[in-house]
Design an enzyme around this catalytic site. Structure first.
Site, mmCIF file in Angstrom:
data_model
loop_
_atom_site.group_PDB
_atom_site.id
_atom_site.type_symbol
_atom_site.label_atom_id
_atom_site.label_comp_id
_atom_site.label_asym_id
_atom_site.label_seq_id
_atom_site.Cartn_x
_atom_site.Cartn_y
_atom_site.Cartn_z
ATOM 1 C CG ASP A 170 4.856 2.748 7.306
ATOM 2 O OD1 ASP A 170 3.951 3.198 6.582
ATOM 3 O OD2 ASP A 170 4.669 1.829 8.139
ATOM 4 C CG HIS A 171 4.330 -0.099 4.012
ATOM 5 N ND1 HIS A 171 4.349 -1.457 4.234
ATOM 6 C CD2 HIS A 171 3.816 0.444 5.148
ATOM 7 C CE1 HIS A 171 3.873 -1.720 5.437
ATOM 8 N NE2 HIS A 171 3.543 -0.570 6.014
ATOM 9 C CG HIS A 224 -0.314 0.039 2.539
ATOM 10 N ND1 HIS A 224 0.471 -0.981 3.031
ATOM 11 C CD2 HIS A 224 -0.352 0.981 3.528
ATOM 12 C CE1 HIS A 224 0.885 -0.683 4.251
ATOM 13 N NE2 HIS A 224 0.407 0.513 4.575
ATOM 14 C CG HIS A 231 3.884 -3.101 10.308
ATOM 15 N ND1 HIS A 231 2.900 -2.462 11.035
ATOM 16 C CD2 HIS A 231 4.180 -2.276 9.278
ATOM 17 C CE1 HIS A 231 2.615 -1.300 10.475
ATOM 18 N NE2 HIS A 231 3.381 -1.159 9.396
#
Length: 311
Positions: free
Chosen positions: A67-68, A63, A271
């Protein structure tokens, strides 16, 4: 097939871990690797592993939260400087193409290879197959469109039993090749040799499931069905389910229950919220183990070998 955890934190980097990035090393003959998410400084994390950017074949984005993905433009840019000239496939939610093209246009970045961007639709199932493995995607339950990925390796034929072939009088050469391809052969004396008679057990394809951010949902279980390895977020400890679900996340117990419902063989949690240090990971594992025993809490640079079963 190995999986590397390059970043195991949620939201932002901490003293203990970087933000999300996971690398999957493919088996021979490919020997390349795939990347799942690329949080800030992922390319710095890569420098502490044997993985080479030039061998990167595909990136799968779960997504578009920062942070990704904040580390993705820089990583793909650096690949050109690292000798990468082969195409890279990039998969992810709608908006990924616009994000990448905008960053590259404004920064004047040019790649020395072709970047093929594929945006996934809400009802996506199968998305790609490179001949060794196929990938399926399913939408999860997060605050923004978010996907999980199921990577399924194709079954491999068993190894030829050379001693048995010699006993039957089969000479090494083209006949071996036919048997490897599943063809029966006829010997001069009329004997028919079938592949199944002169090969070992079929090497079952491995299944790896990598989920993005999510609260408990049916697609998480579906994607993880009978997986050899399930990678599942566990942002919060047990007892914080209400808070976790409010923000589209899971607790350790949620992750364990998904693994159990899916009949996965192994669960790796990642995570983690910045409130948890590495010294807390044993407690988080113990919480999850109450519902699913084969569980590990990932740390940055942890590498896990995913072994193949025979049948």
């Amino acid at each position: 097939m190995n999986i590397w955890f390059l970043g195991t934190g949620a939201g932002r980097p901490s003293k203990h871990r970087n933000v999300t990035a996971i690398a999957l090393q493919l088996p021979e003959p490919s020997c390349g690797w795939w990347l799942f998410d690329a949080g800030e400084a992922t390319q710095h994390q890569l420098m502490r592993t044997p993985l080479k950017l030039s061998k990167l074949e595909a990136v799968f984005v779960t997504h578009l939260h920062g942070d990704h993905i904040y580390g993705l433009p820089g990583l793909l840019s650096s690949r050109s400087f690292d000798g990468g000239i082969s195409p890279v496939q990039l998969f992810g939610p709608p908006g990924l193409k616009r994000y990448m093209e905008t960053v590259f246009e404004i920064s004047g970045t040019q790649l020395d290879y072709e970047l093929q961007i594929h945006e996934i639709t809400d009802d996506e199932g199968f998305i790609t197959d490179n001949g060794q493995v196929k990938v399926e995607a399913g939408q999860l339950d997060h605050r923004v469109p978010c996907f999980g990925y199921r990577i399924t390796e194709h079954d491999q034929p068993g190894k030829l039993l050379v001693d048995k072939l010699k006993e039957l009088g089969v000479e090494a050469g083209p006949l071996y090749g036919k048997l490897k391809q599943g063809e029966s052969i006829a010997l001069p004396n009329g004997t028919v040799v079938r592949t199944a008679d002169v090969t070992g057990p079929i090497q079952a394809g491995r299944v790896v499931t990598v989920l993005g951010d999510t609260k408990p949902c049916g697609n998480a279980v579906k994607l993880a069905k009978d997986a050899d390895l399930l990678v599942h977020e566990a942002t919060f400890a047990a007892g914080l389910e209400e808070k976790a679900h409010e923000f589209g996340h899971c607790t350790t117990i949620d992750a364990a229950e998904t693994a159990a419902k899916a009949n996965a063989k192994r669960l790796v949690m990642t995570h983690f919220s910045g409130r948890y240090g590495n010294e807390d990971l044993i407690r988080l594992e113990e919480e999850a183990a109450e519902r699913f025993t084969a569980v590990t809490a990932a740390t940055d640079f942890m590498m896990i070998e995913i072994k193949r079963e025979q049948r």
